[in-house]
Scaffold this active site. Structure first.
Site, PDB file in Angstrom:
ATOM      1  N   HIS A  20      -2.003  -3.830   5.110  1.00 28.49           N
ATOM      2  CA  HIS A  20      -1.651  -3.438   6.484  1.00 28.49           C
ATOM      3  C   HIS A  20      -2.878  -3.233   7.354  1.00 28.49           C
ATOM      4  O   HIS A  20      -3.987  -3.055   6.865  1.00 28.49           O
ATOM      5  CB  HIS A  20      -0.789  -2.175   6.472  1.00 28.49           C
ATOM      6  CG  HIS A  20      -1.486  -0.979   5.905  1.00 28.49           C
ATOM      7  ND1 HIS A  20      -1.993   0.037   6.682  1.00 28.49           N
ATOM      8  CD2 HIS A  20      -1.788  -0.646   4.631  1.00 28.49           C
ATOM      9  CE1 HIS A  20      -2.552   0.945   5.895  1.00 28.49           C
ATOM     10  NE2 HIS A  20      -2.451   0.555   4.645  1.00 28.49           N
ATOM     11  N   CYS A  27      -6.023   0.360   6.892  1.00 25.26           N
ATOM     12  CA  CYS A  27      -5.828   0.892   5.542  1.00 25.26           C
ATOM     13  C   CYS A  27      -7.000   1.798   5.151  1.00 25.26           C
ATOM     14  O   CYS A  27      -8.136   1.349   5.041  1.00 25.26           O
ATOM     15  CB  CYS A  27      -5.713  -0.258   4.555  1.00 25.26           C
ATOM     16  SG  CYS A  27      -5.304   0.325   2.909  1.00 25.26           S
ATOM     17  N   ASP A  76       0.577   3.775   1.756  1.00 21.57           N
ATOM     18  CA  ASP A  76       0.608   4.369   3.090  1.00 21.57           C
ATOM     19  C   ASP A  76       2.053   4.570   3.571  1.00 21.57           C
ATOM     20  O   ASP A  76       2.865   3.646   3.497  1.00 21.57           O
ATOM     21  CB  ASP A  76      -0.133   3.414   4.038  1.00 21.57           C
ATOM     22  CG  ASP A  76      -0.471   4.069   5.352  1.00 21.57           C
ATOM     23  OD1 ASP A  76       0.468   4.477   6.070  1.00 21.57           O
ATOM     24  OD2 ASP A  76      -1.660   4.205   5.663  1.00 21.57           O
ATOM     25  N   CYS A  93       0.856  -1.186   0.000  1.00 19.45           N
ATOM     26  CA  CYS A  93       0.000   0.000   0.000  1.00 19.45           C
ATOM     27  C   CYS A  93       0.894   1.239   0.000  1.00 19.45           C
ATOM     28  O   CYS A  93       2.032   1.208   0.461  1.00 19.45           O
ATOM     29  CB  CYS A  93      -0.903  -0.002   1.229  1.00 19.45           C
ATOM     30  SG  CYS A  93      -1.982   1.442   1.307  1.00 19.45           S
TER      31      CYS A  93
HETATM   32 ZN   LIG Z   1      -3.353   1.299   2.970  1.00 22.74          ZN
END
Ligand SMILES: [Zn+2]
Length: 529
Positions: free
Chosen positions: A256, A267, A189, A187
């Site tokens: 995650h 997420c 993130d 991801c």
């Molecule tokens: Zn994420």
């Protein structure tokens, strides 16, 4: 060095060192940049408890180091982390000092001197020169200082290119396990920005393909194209293995979650729903596998692996494939549980439990065990991650103070492969703003809370890599940087009007170790006047 001493050392870094030395004084971080978990013992959060030193420490942390921990690597990573954080933390106090000087006679000279001494780069001369007319444009200075700091770090990392031997050994290990290419999609993130170096402990050069997508929703068609390129190279050049070597392309997808605040800090792309995030990543892996099997004959197939990361403490969860390579959401190994079960064991007993866990897990869920190479790879990843769990216990009380977002800037484009650190950047992988608009909006939303609310601008680093073997590639890449910058500015006109969006542009050749080339805002006039 015991856990407590180590932690004190990290926290005290620089407080006792004189200014101007390689390890500069580390001023207290501005409160809002690093939201801190309440540290007073009476306020220990759920899942945390006071230790003898009066700090709140995760109840998951063992009192001593895990028998399989790689202490040297942990030490090296801790030094790097504190050095990088200190460089960013120095920006605000230095700019405050510079701001206080703006009406003095020799302002420009003194400002540059301070910047060079404390930040290791010079400030934009045009901004300093304009200060006498109105006031110093602190937003612009702040934004460009964040980007300059990051560029300096990326430049240093590219120049060093160490760990070549380590990377080669890892590639050999992958091939022994039956994988000629390891491709990781995670991801976007920022809390996963340290995925390779910290969480999985894989040398960057050993993982040739590593890209991030919001919600781990990687591009299946693009991935098929990359697979084709890899396989073509094997047929034409026999690199990294010959076509009949019996090895496969391994695709790893990483989602995650947050164990301490699952409903809010998971997420964002999947509404902080763990199962949804995991299922979405698994669906993409299955689509990729099916695409290869349907699209290419002669039994073409890829191996896939699904991994979850608890962003509170970096512990991983590995979903164990069965003998056919199929995975389920439930059949997984919780590495935090393994850490706890083995932390008090001797080294050989811990090793024995690690070696047995893959087959035990498969059996517990009534599934067949994966083939030997996959089992060995999973064991290596688990062992590497045991060191990271210990790292978070030693250096972050077992749970990061910034369990949520605390990124320093937004990274747009191809990302900076050389610098890996948790929460350093929010990443948006976009070729055009139209297709990346959703990612960009999420990033702007995060930074509205982190920066704009405090009057600080959103720093955006636009960075693309070009192929230096292809004529005209660099020029086209520079043009793309400018196009993306103009489109981003057009999308957020209020932020631009208030000086709350500061974009920097850079390009870099694809070959490893290439220098970062900063692009001026405008060809004819680098200061934009
Ligand atoms: Zn994420």
């Amino acid at each position: 060095m015991d856990t407590r001493k180590r932690r004190e050392r990290l926290h005290n870094t620089g407080h006792t060192a004189p200014v101007g030395m390689a390890m500069r004084a580390r001023p207290a971080a501005p409160a809002a940049v690093m939201p801190s978990w309440p540290q007073r013992v009476s306020y220990c959060a759920p899942g945390m408890q006071p230790n003898p030193a009066g700090e709140c420490v995760s109840t998951l942390c063992a009192p001593r180091a895990h028998p399989l921990v790689n202490r040297m690597q942990n030490q090296r990573l801790a030094d790097y982390e504190s050095r990088v954080q200190a460089r960013f933390d120095d920006i605000v106090p230095t700019l405050k000092q510079i701001s206080a000087l703006q009406h003095e006679a020799d302002f420009e000279t003194r400002a540059q001197q301070l910047a060079r001494e404390r930040l290791s780069f010079a400030l934009d001369e045009a901004v300093l020169a304009d200060a006498w007319i109105t006031v110093l444009d602190m937003r612009k200075l702040y934004g460009s200082s964040v980007l300059n700091t990051f560029h300096a770090l990326a430049q240093e990392a590219a120049a060093q290119q160490d760990g070549q031997a380590e990377a080669e050994a890892m590639v050999r290990f992958f091939i022994e396990c039956g994988f000629h290419e390891v491709d990781v999609s995670a991801c976007a993130d920022g809390r996963l920005k340290g995925l390779l170096h910290y969480i999985l402990r894989l040398p960057q050069q050993a993982v040739r393909r590593h890209k991030s997508y919001a919600g781990t929703l990687f591009d299946v068609e693009l991935n098929v194209k990359q697979w084709t390129e890899t396989e073509l190279r094997r047929f034409r050049e026999g690199v990294p293995t010959l076509p009949d070597a019996g090895t496969r392309y391994l695709k790893i997808a990483v989602y995650h979650f947050s164990s301490s605040d699952p409903l809010h800090e998971g997420c964002a792309a999947h509404g902080s729903d763990d199962r949804k995030a995991a299922q979405a990543a698994l669906d993409r892996l299955q689509a990729f596998g099916t695409a290869i099997e349907n699209g290419f004959c002669c039994g073409a197939s890829v191996a896939t692996l699904l991994i979850g990361v608890d962003t509170d403490n970096d512990a991983i969860r590995v979903h164990v494939p069965d003998a056919q390579g199929d995975m389920s959401l439930d059949c997984c190994i919780d590495n935090m549980a393994l850490h706890q079960a083995t932390a008090e064991c001797g080294e050989s007993e811990a090793r024995r439990q690690l070696d047995a866990i893959v087959e035990e897990t498969a059996r517990r869920f009534g599934r067949s065990a994966p083939e030997t190479g996959m089992r060995r790879l999973i064991e290596r990843l688990l062992a590497n991650n045991l060191s990271q769990i210990d790292y978070v216990c030693e250096n972050h009380q077992g749970r990061y103070a910034d369990i949520g977002h605390a990124e320093r800037f937004i990274s747009i484009g191809d990302g900076f492969e050389e610098v890996h650190l948790r929460n350093l950047a929010y990443f948006g992988h976009m070729h055009t703003v139209e297709e990346g608009a959703a990612d960009m909006d999420v990033g702007i939303k995060i930074f509205t809370r982190l920066n704009v609310a405090r009057g600080l601008p959103v720093p955006v680093a636009i960075h693309y890599r070009y192929d230096d073997q292809v004529p005209g590639s660099k020029e086209r890449t520079v043009a793309r940087c400018r196009r993306v910058k103009a489109a981003i500015e057009a999308r957020y006109p209020e932020l631009v009007r208030d000086g709350l969006l500061v974009c920097g542009m850079s390009v870099q050749a694809k070959s490893p170790g290439s220098a970062l080339e900063t692009i001026a805002e405008n060809d004819s006039n680098p200061h934009g006047h």
